[in-house]
Design an enzyme around this catalytic site. Structure first.
Site, short mmCIF file in Angstrom:
data_model
loop_
_atom_site.label_atom_id
_atom_site.label_comp_id
_atom_site.label_asym_id
_atom_site.label_seq_id
_atom_site.Cartn_x
_atom_site.Cartn_y
_atom_site.Cartn_z
N GLY A 44 0.85 -1.18 0.00
CA GLY A 44 0.00 0.00 0.00
C GLY A 44 0.88 1.23 0.00
O GLY A 44 2.02 1.19 0.49
N LEU A 89 6.40 1.85 4.49
CA LEU A 89 7.57 2.20 3.67
C LEU A 89 8.21 3.51 4.16
O LEU A 89 9.37 3.76 3.88
CB LEU A 89 7.19 2.31 2.19
CG LEU A 89 6.77 1.00 1.52
CD1 LEU A 89 6.41 1.24 0.05
CD2 LEU A 89 7.86 -0.06 1.63
N HIS A 130 -4.78 1.72 7.17
CA HIS A 130 -3.41 2.25 7.33
C HIS A 130 -3.19 3.41 6.34
O HIS A 130 -2.67 4.48 6.73
CB HIS A 130 -2.41 1.12 7.10
CG HIS A 130 -0.97 1.51 7.12
ND1 HIS A 130 -0.07 1.02 8.06
CD2 HIS A 130 -0.25 2.33 6.31
CE1 HIS A 130 1.12 1.54 7.82
NE2 HIS A 130 1.05 2.34 6.77
N GLU A 131 -3.62 3.22 5.10
CA GLU A 131 -3.40 4.26 4.08
C GLU A 131 -4.32 5.47 4.33
O GLU A 131 -3.90 6.62 4.15
CB GLU A 131 -3.62 3.71 2.68
CG GLU A 131 -2.72 2.53 2.29
CD GLU A 131 -1.25 2.75 2.58
OE1 GLU A 131 -0.78 3.91 2.49
OE2 GLU A 131 -0.56 1.77 2.91
N HIS A 134 -2.75 7.70 6.70
CA HIS A 134 -1.73 8.57 6.09
C HIS A 134 -2.35 9.86 5.56
O HIS A 134 -1.75 10.94 5.67
CB HIS A 134 -1.04 7.86 4.92
CG HIS A 134 0.12 7.00 5.31
ND1 HIS A 134 1.23 7.51 5.94
CD2 HIS A 134 0.36 5.68 5.12
CE1 HIS A 134 2.10 6.52 6.14
NE2 HIS A 134 1.60 5.40 5.66
#
Ligand code: NI
Length: 163
Positions: A44, A89, A130-131, A134
Site C-alpha cells: 500500500g 515504507l 493504514h493508508e 496517512h
C-alpha cells in the site's frame, strides 16, 4: 521512481487535501506510485508518502487486484477488531501489532472519476485503514501506546544512523 518520504518529515503529519480533478497528472502520479511501491515491496502507498498531499492511495495485496482509491471515505467499520503486524515504507525496518476493525466499507473514486464502494476484510481492510490514516497525517506508530511508539522511533533512528 519516486522518493519515499520518511519518518521525521513534517509532511507525514499533514492532512492531505481532496483531489480536485481526475486528469492526466493524477494518472501519471498513480502509475509512478505503483512502480515505487512494487520496487520497495510494499502492499500500500499513499500520495503523501511520495510528497503529494492529496487524498489518493493505492493497494496491491497478494491474491488481489491493484486498487486505486481517490478521495476515500470510510462508510462503516466492524465492531470486531483484530491485531496484526504492520510496517510502513516511510518507517523502514520497524513493525508492530496494531489493533483495528476487522471489516469495513469504503467509498472512493477510481482513476476514471467514477465513484465506487466496496467491502473489505482482513489484510485489505487493514491496508485501507493504514493508508487512510496517512491521508490524515497519522502513522501506524501513532496508534500504539506512547512508550512502545518511543521504542520503535529509537529503533528506527538507530537503523538510519547505522546506514
Ligand atoms: Ni504506511
Amino acid at each position: 521512481m519516486l522518493n519515499i518520504v520518511t519518518l521525521g518529515d513534517e509532511r507525514l503529519k499533514k492532512h492531505s487535501i481532496l483531489v480536485p480533478e481526475f486528469d492526466g497528472e493524477i494518472q501519471t502520479l498513480t502509475e509512478q506510485m505503483f512502480e515505487t511501491m512494487y520496487a520497495n515491496k510494499g502492499i500500500g502507498l499513499a500520495a503523501v508518502q511520495v510528497g503529494k498531499l492529496i487524498r489518493l492511495f493505492i493497494t496491491h495485496i497478494p491474491n488481489d487486484a491493484a486498487r486505486v482509491f481517490i478521495n476515500p471515505e470510510l462508510v462503516e467499520t466492524s465492531l470486531e477488531q483484530g491485531a496484526f503486524e504492520e510496517g510502513c515504507l516511510s518507517i523502514p525496518e520497524v513493525n508492530a501489532d496494531v489493533l483495528r476493525p476487522q471489516q469495513l466499507k469504503v467509498q472512493a473514486w477510481n482513476l476514471k472519476g467514477r465513484p465506487f464502494s466496496m467491502d473489505a476484510d482482513d489484510l485489505l481492510a487493514r491496508v485501507i485503514q493504514h493508508e487512510l490514516d496517512h491521508l490524515n497525517g497519522v502513522l501506524f506508530i501513532d496508534r500504539l501506546d506512547p512508550k512502545k511508539r518511543e521504542r520503535l522511533v529509537k529503533r528506527y533512528e538507530k537503523v538510519i544512523s547505522d546506514g
